[in-house]
Enzyme design. Structure first.
Site, PDB file in Angstrom:
ATOM      1  N   ASP A 194       7.911  -5.889   9.693  1.00 22.99           N
ATOM      2  CA  ASP A 194       8.970  -5.982  10.339  1.00 22.99           C
ATOM      3  C   ASP A 194       9.315  -7.713  11.186  1.00 22.99           C
ATOM      4  OD1 ASP A 194       6.735  -5.148  11.933  1.00 22.99           O
ATOM      5  OD2 ASP A 194       7.964  -5.099  13.653  1.00 22.99           O
TER       6      ASP A 194
ATOM      7  N   ASP B  98      -7.683  -7.122  13.723  1.00 24.25           N
ATOM      8  CA  ASP B  98      -7.267  -8.418  14.009  1.00 24.25           C
ATOM      9  C   ASP B  98      -7.920  -8.924  15.412  1.00 24.25           C
ATOM     10  OD1 ASP B  98      -6.160  -6.687  15.799  1.00 24.25           O
ATOM     11  OD2 ASP B  98      -4.179  -7.140  15.403  1.00 24.25           O
TER      12      ASP B  98
ATOM     13  N   ASP C  11       0.713  -1.323   0.082  1.00 20.47           N
ATOM     14  CA  ASP C  11       0.210  -0.011   0.162  1.00 20.47           C
ATOM     15  C   ASP C  11       0.842   1.263  -0.078  1.00 20.47           C
ATOM     16  OD1 ASP C  11      -2.444  -1.229  -0.225  1.00 20.47           O
ATOM     17  OD2 ASP C  11      -3.252  -0.743   2.001  1.00 20.47           O
TER      18      ASP C  11
ATOM     19  N   ASP D  95       3.524  -9.049   9.744  1.00 19.63           N
ATOM     20  CA  ASP D  95       3.720  -7.475   9.430  1.00 19.63           C
ATOM     21  C   ASP D  95       5.309  -7.312   8.886  1.00 19.63           C
ATOM     22  OD1 ASP D  95       1.422  -6.886  10.176  1.00 19.63           O
ATOM     23  OD2 ASP D  95       1.861  -6.022  12.065  1.00 19.63           O
TER      24      ASP D  95
END
Length: 533
Positions: free
Chosen positions: A197, A290, A136, A195
């Protein structure tokens, strides 16, 4: 001579005026104190003591459960069937289920290579896994870099897909939802989410997927986070203490008692059938999409498993600004979700009353709302106020014993940081101001309820940052002054001075220490003036 006399009279006039103001203030204070201030403060003390007891009982309950789990060895492979995936010469790789790995990204210049590389390095048959990078990014340069990285791995035979969309509607949940619409996803049985990281170990899928394969009632397998930069500064050490308790105690208790625990948004594997039955990703709470999904799946009867033995490396926010935004999301989102799902949970007929009570009372009310409110309102507002109003007394068990036990129970998750316990208490109290504000925003559904600011990540930049730290002192100021912290710090400092002068409750050491902590965070210096461990 007359001029000199008139000049000498000016200080006397100011002194008289100041005395008049002081007397008027004292008179007003005396008139409203007994009929208004004292009753209100006593009511506030009573409410805070009730909330403290709720939090205390919850902490003790979870402590007892964890002790029993450790004593009786209730490991996941004893509660659920688990067998390693085996190669079949005749069937080939068809014995392995098809797995989708999703990596949502947004301008992740520092970490995109780490996460994509870790996902592509997962030990799983290459024809039974699809890596899906959901980009994105709004920076064209970063988008080109991510796309080139995907092409580089594709040239090595990795089945990797680079996906973009026209708008960022729904933020992360919108990207994940859009990714699930791709035609090739229909062939997948499970989806692992990381994610940008997060860096899973190569055996991640081999240790998690078998639980889902052999236990059809399981909808989610959540793994633990391992922080690569926990020793970066004092602020990251404080975060580690709080999050270690969450993973060591809260998640383990929810999993071990078959009650409920939330999906952490990453480092987990979903059964796609469970995800679809729950209604898929929704953007009604963009800050905790989530948790929203996890609650809906739980209400459909799906069970969750937490694997503490499987750890996924990731990064903690190392700047106060990034951490503050993250805590706003994590505090505002659950409160808003509680507001939206309360009646849905109450009226649900697929789950037991025990699970409903656990979700509403334990998971939402105590952990996500009461814990924030009592920390700030009681310890930073009401308790200091009793110094100014000696008619209101706080029982010793509420002011000393219960907070001490709660603090000790919270600290057991990170034994190596026990010597930092005092700093952790002060830091948590300061951050409780932001969490309390965010909680009220979520409950009242105010303006910033769906604010989404991606947490800044440094990735390999942490190494160069460490080298720079060794060459020059780590002293710098933050972007701006935080008036809320400074105001609260001034209030606590004033209460401490009043306590010293009039010797009311003898809280002055606590008040001074807390005031200093608020001042430091207000100046944006936490995590930058403290040497490494």
């Amino acid at each position: 001579m007359e001029r000199l006399t008139s000049t000498q009279m000016i200080p006397d006039a100011f002194q008289g005026a100041r005395d008049d103001v002081t007397m008027q203030f004292a008179m007003i204070w005396g008139q409203i104190k007994a009929p208004l201030i004292v009753p209100l403060l006593r009511l506030a003390v009573a409410i805070c003591l009730i909330m403290s007891l709720m939090l205390f009982i919850e902490r003790v309950y979870m402590g007892i459960v964890i002790v029993l789990v450790k004593l009786f060895g209730r490991k996941p492979d004893r509660r659920y069937k688990w067998e390693p995936m085996k190669d079949d010469v005749e069937a080939g790789n068809s014995t392995y289920p098809m797995v989708l790995v999703q990596i949502p990204m947004y301008n992740e210049r520092e970490v995109y290579q780490l996460s994509i590389g870790a996902a592509c390095g997962l030990s799983w048959p290459s024809d039974r896994i699809i890596i899906q990078v959901l980009d994105d990014s709004t920076d064209p340069t970063i988008k080109d870099m991510v796309e080139l990285e995907c092409q580089r791995w594709a040239s090595k035979g990795i089945n990797i897909k680079y996906e973009i969309r026209d708008s960022r509607n729904g933020y992360k949940s919108g990207a994940l939802k859009e990714g699930m619409k791709r035609s090739y996803v229909k062939s997948c049985d499970y989806v692992a989410i990381f994610d940008a990281d997060f860096q899973p170990e190569p055996d991640f899928l081999r240790r998690t997927i078998p639980f889902l394969v052999h236990n059809p009632e399981l909808g989610l397998v959540q793994t633990r986070w391992k922080f690569v930069n926990a020793d970066e500064c004092l602020m990251t050490r404080m975060q580690e203490m709080s999050l270690d308790y969450h993973f060591t105690v809260e998640q383990e208790v929810g999993s071990s008692t078959y009650a409920f625990f939330g999906f952490n948004g990453t480092a987990g594997v979903w059964r796609i059938a469970a995800l679809n039955e729950a209604g898929g990703w929704k953007d009604r709470t963009t800050t905790v999409e989530d948790m929203d999904l996890a609650v809906r799946a739980s209400l459909k009867g799906w069970e969750f498993l937490y694997l503490s033995s499987v750890k996924v490396k990731n990064e903690l926010p190392s700047t106060l600004k990034a951490y503050r935004y993250q805590q706003h999301r994590w505090s505002c989102g659950p409160a808003n979700l509680f507001r939206k799902m309360f009646m849905e949970i109450i009226t649900n007929k697929k789950v037991t009353s025990w699970k409903k009570v656990h979700v509403i009372y334990s998971f939402f009310l105590v952990r996500k709302i009461v814990a924030h409110l009592v920390t700030f309102i009681f310890y930073c507002v009401v308790l200091p106020a009793t110094v100014l109003v000696p008619e209101v007394e706080v029982p010793k068990w509420g002011a000393v014993y219960i907070p001490s036990i709660i603090t000790i129970l919270n600290a057991v998750g990170t034994p190596r940081s026990l010597h930092l316990l005092v700093f952790w208490i002060l830091f948590e109290n300061v951050m409780s101001l932001h969490r309390t504000k965010a909680t009220f925003i979520g409950l009242l559904e105010a303006g910033r309820v769906n604010e989404w600011i991606v947490t800044e990540k440094l990735g390999d930049a942490l190494k160069s940052k460490a080298n720079k730290a060794a060459k020059k002192p780590r002293f710098r100021f933050g972007e701006r002054l935080h008036l809320l912290e400074l105001g609260t710090g001034a209030y606590l400092f004033f209460c401490g001075c009043y306590d010293v002068v009039f010797g009311k409750n003898h809280y002055f050491i606590y008040l001074y220490a807390q005031a200093i902590a608020f001042f430091i965070v207000g100046l944006g210096c936490v995590g930058t003036i403290v040497p490494r461990s």
